[in-house]
Design a protein around this motif. Structure first.
Motif, PDB file in Angstrom:
ATOM      1  N   THR B 219      71.251  66.099  73.989  1.00  0.00           N
ATOM      2  CA  THR B 219      71.918  65.507  75.164  1.00  0.00           C
ATOM      3  C   THR B 219      70.705  65.082  76.016  1.00  0.00           C
ATOM      4  OG1 THR B 219      71.589  67.492  76.379  1.00  0.00           O
ATOM      5  CG2 THR B 219      73.681  67.215  75.351  1.00  0.00           C
ATOM      6  N   ILE B 234      86.158  66.672  80.340  1.00  0.00           N
ATOM      7  CA  ILE B 234      84.782  66.198  80.049  1.00  0.00           C
ATOM      8  C   ILE B 234      83.876  67.221  80.162  1.00  0.00           C
ATOM      9  CG2 ILE B 234      83.134  64.562  80.896  1.00  0.00           C
ATOM     10  CD1 ILE B 234      85.175  62.809  82.312  1.00  0.00           C
ATOM     11  N   TYR B 236      79.994  68.262  81.318  1.00  0.00           N
ATOM     12  CA  TYR B 236      78.880  67.621  81.916  1.00  0.00           C
ATOM     13  C   TYR B 236      77.574  68.682  81.488  1.00  0.00           C
ATOM     14  CZ  TYR B 236      81.703  64.274  84.517  1.00  0.00           C
ATOM     15  OH  TYR B 236      82.567  63.308  84.781  1.00  0.00           O
ATOM     16  N   LEU B 250      80.015  64.674  77.900  1.00  0.00           N
ATOM     17  CA  LEU B 250      80.396  64.641  76.650  1.00  0.00           C
ATOM     18  C   LEU B 250      81.874  65.056  76.309  1.00  0.00           C
ATOM     19  CD1 LEU B 250      77.198  65.770  76.986  1.00  0.00           C
ATOM     20  CD2 LEU B 250      77.650  67.164  74.657  1.00  0.00           C
ATOM     21  N   ASP B 251      82.359  64.692  75.356  1.00  0.00           N
ATOM     22  CA  ASP B 251      83.547  65.250  74.667  1.00  0.00           C
ATOM     23  C   ASP B 251      83.704  66.626  74.333  1.00  0.00           C
ATOM     24  OD1 ASP B 251      85.994  63.679  72.990  1.00  0.00           O
ATOM     25  OD2 ASP B 251      85.848  65.777  72.774  1.00  0.00           O
ATOM     26  N   THR B 254      84.402  67.234  70.271  1.00  0.00           N
ATOM     27  CA  THR B 254      83.491  66.620  69.475  1.00  0.00           C
ATOM     28  C   THR B 254      82.054  66.941  69.938  1.00  0.00           C
ATOM     29  OG1 THR B 254      83.392  64.482  70.298  1.00  0.00           O
ATOM     30  CG2 THR B 254      85.105  64.833  68.475  1.00  0.00           C
ATOM     31  N   GLU B 256      80.502  65.002  71.794  1.00  0.00           N
ATOM     32  CA  GLU B 256      79.791  63.699  71.472  1.00  0.00           C
ATOM     33  C   GLU B 256      79.537  63.065  72.759  1.00  0.00           C
ATOM     34  OE1 GLU B 256      82.119  60.199  69.707  1.00  0.00           O
ATOM     35  OE2 GLU B 256      81.922  61.413  67.914  1.00  0.00           O
ATOM     36  N   ILE B 257      78.360  62.547  72.824  1.00  0.00           N
ATOM     37  CA  ILE B 257      77.830  62.020  74.165  1.00  0.00           C
ATOM     38  C   ILE B 257      78.876  60.682  74.540  1.00  0.00           C
ATOM     39  CG2 ILE B 257      76.154  60.994  75.508  1.00  0.00           C
ATOM     40  CD1 ILE B 257      74.229  62.783  74.380  1.00  0.00           C
ATOM     41  N   LYS B 258      79.518  60.597  75.774  1.00  0.00           N
ATOM     42  CA  LYS B 258      80.439  59.464  76.169  1.00  0.00           C
ATOM     43  C   LYS B 258      79.638  58.769  77.106  1.00  0.00           C
ATOM     44  CE  LYS B 258      84.703  60.809  77.147  1.00  0.00           C
ATOM     45  NZ  LYS B 258      85.650  61.670  77.479  1.00  0.00           N
ATOM     46  N   ARG B 259      78.828  59.295  77.876  1.00  0.00           N
ATOM     47  CA  ARG B 259      77.999  58.396  78.775  1.00  0.00           C
ATOM     48  C   ARG B 259      76.852  59.288  79.376  1.00  0.00           C
ATOM     49  NH1 ARG B 259      80.847  54.797  83.540  1.00  0.00           N
ATOM     50  NH2 ARG B 259      78.941  53.881  84.351  1.00  0.00           N
TER      51      ARG B 259
END
Ligand SMILES: [Zn+2]
Ligand SMILES: [Zn+2]
Lengths: 320, 327
Positions: B219, B234, B236, B250-251, B254, B256-259
């Motif tokens: 991250t 979300i 954080y 992150l999601d 998953t 997974e990094i979203k932003r």
């Protein structure tokens, strides 16, 4: 932007881009929370050195007590100051303090006692941080008076403190010239007091710097007294009398660091209007004009020799 | 009831209609760990309306299970400071050994405190605050969380690089496992434990049964604390250096990094307002950032030195909300 916020921001940059990369690389990130404080200490220390320099230098030019042909001995004091106020010593001290506090306080808490702080101990103090600050300042300065006075009373301890007195070119840089063992004793001294009354709050770093400034200023090569404030604040004239050749070792005067009231109360004040040469006539030349390392080695040698002497003296007095 | 001080602090032109009635303005409480103080911000006007003293270094907070008291930890001052969670009116303080981070067990029976400096994980009786059990599980216990059924507690040991778990019913240790360099934030999420690894490049997912690492996600360097926005799903992560600091979204499934939001000045704890803005304590900037997660822009409110924990009174509207980490 306030000065305080500016310093925090500077310390933040220093932490993020200079200190944390080192901690991260060596897997020391557990100190992340505290490394910001170290940076603050360095930034404030650097600021204090700059302000002290900016104020004292013109005044030393304006009303000097002494003129020196060269200032080689002063350079060593500059090194002491940078090491003690900006450099690694504050961080090492902090780490030592942290570890000692962890072990000791952990043990005390296990015994079922939670060490207090002054503002939790004294009713009415909580919520008055400025008053709390001044009470802490007075208690710590009083403790420092006695530490200093005792360091002149024991032969071995003075063997260490002689390094501070050996300087014949005393200037505003001289405040931090101390033997590292002496610094360690000071550390333990304040550690014990910190356990008794709590570690003082750090809300007012600028006030703290003000007090440290008085200590530096009192060493300056300036012909100056504080007039009616002489019995309250330590002036260059007042502290110079403590550093006078005749005042080295036992039977000295003016031991206070910031508030001269302690010398008034405990009967050691000398307010003579005199500006005497400084130094310790009995101290080896290495203590006065040696390099940092030479001074430290010489001080350590003197310390162990006088310890041995005291030990033998004790032995000869023991009944056989 | 609106306090006199609050009323005085509001400029006349800004007096919201609500301020005249019985509803105090929504407030943000910021724990200034370097200034021994607590800043109270009116969330409507974004003005500081009160500064309350602490002893040394206020860090994290928790609501009591009845949600009638907001406790703020003061580790260096060995104290809890109690506040009215609606108005932030001070309600006094009590002595407690080195509280750094804390959480109530889900059944409200125990309060578990990480004493970071003293290397203790202390279990207190929630009602009487008397010590029930003291674990010496490692060095520098940092953050903690429970399994939602209240059976297990997990505490990261920052200096010994381990995650420690104990059984809340029997108060016996379950396991201590090495999990990487300098673990910090801990959060139960989807039947796993998320732990921020400050000395490495992100977070790990740990199996709560045996402490086995099941996933690793990058991250950013210095991942410090983890928060879960339940409504918007979300996760954080605040990344606090070295180098640039940020908040990663992150999601939660998953991971997974979203932003990634660039937040300079070392973001620490966060809280989300009803309007969706994220309030972030910026440790090194002596400020609170109010981030618009849509645009990525943020405003700043200057507070005291080293702001650490952050609490919004609007969180009381969320049923069962007790700790900072679940938003
Ligand atoms: Zn002396
Ligand atoms: Zn001196």
């Amino acid at each position: 932007m306030s000065l305080d916020r500016l310093f925090s921001n500077l310390a933040g940059y220093m932490d993020q881009y200079a200190v944390l990369p080192i901690l991260y690389h060596f897997h020391w990130m557990e100190w992340d929370e505290l490394s910001f404080d170290w940076c603050l200490v360095c930034i404030y220390g650097l600021f204090a050195v700059i302000v002290t320099y900016a104020v004292c230098l013109p005044m030393e030019r304006w009303r000097p007590v002494e003129h020196w042909p060269d200032q080689k001995a002063v350079l060593t004091d500059v090194f002491y100051t940078l090491l003690n106020r900006v450099g690694v010593i504050p961080v090492i001290t902090f780490l030592l303090f942290y570890q000692a506090q962890t072990w000791f306080t952990g043990w005390v808490v296990d015994m079922g006692f939670i060490p207090p702080t002054l503002d939790s101990l004294v009713p009415g103090l909580f919520g008055h941080p400025i008053i709390t600050f001044w009470i802490y300042a007075l208690i710590l300065d009083c403790a420092d008076y006695w530490r200093h006075r005792l360091s002149h009373s024991f032969r071995a301890w003075y063997a260490l403190h002689a390094l501070h007195h050996a300087q014949r070119q005393m200037s505003f840089w001289s405040d931090d010239r101390n033997h590292i063992f002496d610094d360690f004793i000071t550390f333990v001294w304040f550690f014990v007091i910190g356990l008794l009354i709590g570690i003082p709050p750090l809300q007012f770093p600028l006030l703290m710097l003000g007090l440290r400034f008085i200590e530096s200023f009192s060493h300056a090569n300036i012909r100056m007294s504080f007039g009616p404030l002489e019995p309250i604040l330590v002036s260059p004239r007042f502290h110079r009398l403590h550093h006078a050749l005749r005042a080295a070792g036992r039977g000295s005067c003016n031991y206070a660091g910031v508030f001269s009231i302690w010398d008034v109360i405990f009967g050691t004040a000398d307010f003579s209007n005199a500006y005497l040469p400084t130094g310790d006539a009995k101290a080896p030349e290495a203590l006065a004009t040696g390099t940092y390392l030479e001074q430290q080695l010489c001080g350590a040698k003197m310390f162990f020799q006088s310890l041995a002497k005291s030990w033998h003296a004790l032995g000869s007095r023991r009944p056989t | 009831m609106i306090t006199r001080r609050t009323a005085l602090a509001l400029p006349f032109g800004l007096l919201a209609p609500a301020a005249y009635g019985d509803t105090p303005p929504p407030i943000c409480v910021v724990m200034n760990s370097g200034a021994a103080s607590i800043s109270v911000i009116d969330m409507n006007t974004r003005q500081i309306i009160a500064t309350e003293p602490a002893f040394r270094e206020p860090s994290h907070w928790a609501l009591t299970p009845d949600r009638k008291t907001l406790y703020v930890c003061d580790a260096g001052g060995n104290a809890f400071f109690a506040f009215d969670p609606v108005t932030a009116a001070p309600l006094g303080h009590c002595t407690i050994a080195d509280p750094y981070q804390l959480a109530y067990s889900p059944d409200g029976k125990y309060l578990v405190v990480n004493a970071l400096r003293l290397n203790h994980v202390d279990v207190y009786d929630a009602a009487s605050l008397s010590l029930v059990k003291r674990f010496k599980a490692g060095e520098m216990p940092s953050h903690l969380d429970f399994s939602p059924d209240g059976r297990w507690c997990f505490s990261s040991q920052q200096k010994t690089n381990a995650l420690f778990s104990f059984d809340v019913q029997t108060l016996e240790p379950r396991w201590t496992v090495p999990i990487g360099n300098t673990p910090a934030g801990v959060l139960w999420l989807n039947d796993k434990i998320i732990v921020c690894i400050m000395g490495e490049n992100g977070i790990i997912e740990v199996d709560p049964v045996d402490g086995r690492i099941t996933r690793r996600i990058e991250t950013g360097p210095g991942a410090h604390n983890v928060f879960y926005d339940e409504d918007n799903k979300i996760l954080y992560i605040s990344n606090r250096g070295p180098g640039d600091t940020s908040l990663a979204a992150l999601d939660p499934e998953t991971l997974e990094i979203k932003r990634i939001y660039k937040i300079p000045g070392g973001p620490d704890d966060i809280e989300i307002a009803p309007d969706g803005k994220i309030w972030i304590a910026r440790r090194f900037a002596e400020a609170v950032a109010i981030l618009d997660p849509v645009t990525g822009e943020y405003d700043s409110i200057p507070v005291g030195r080293s702001p650490h924990g952050i609490y919004l009174s609007t969180c009381l509207a969320r049923k069962g909300k007790l700790t900072a980490e679940i938003i």
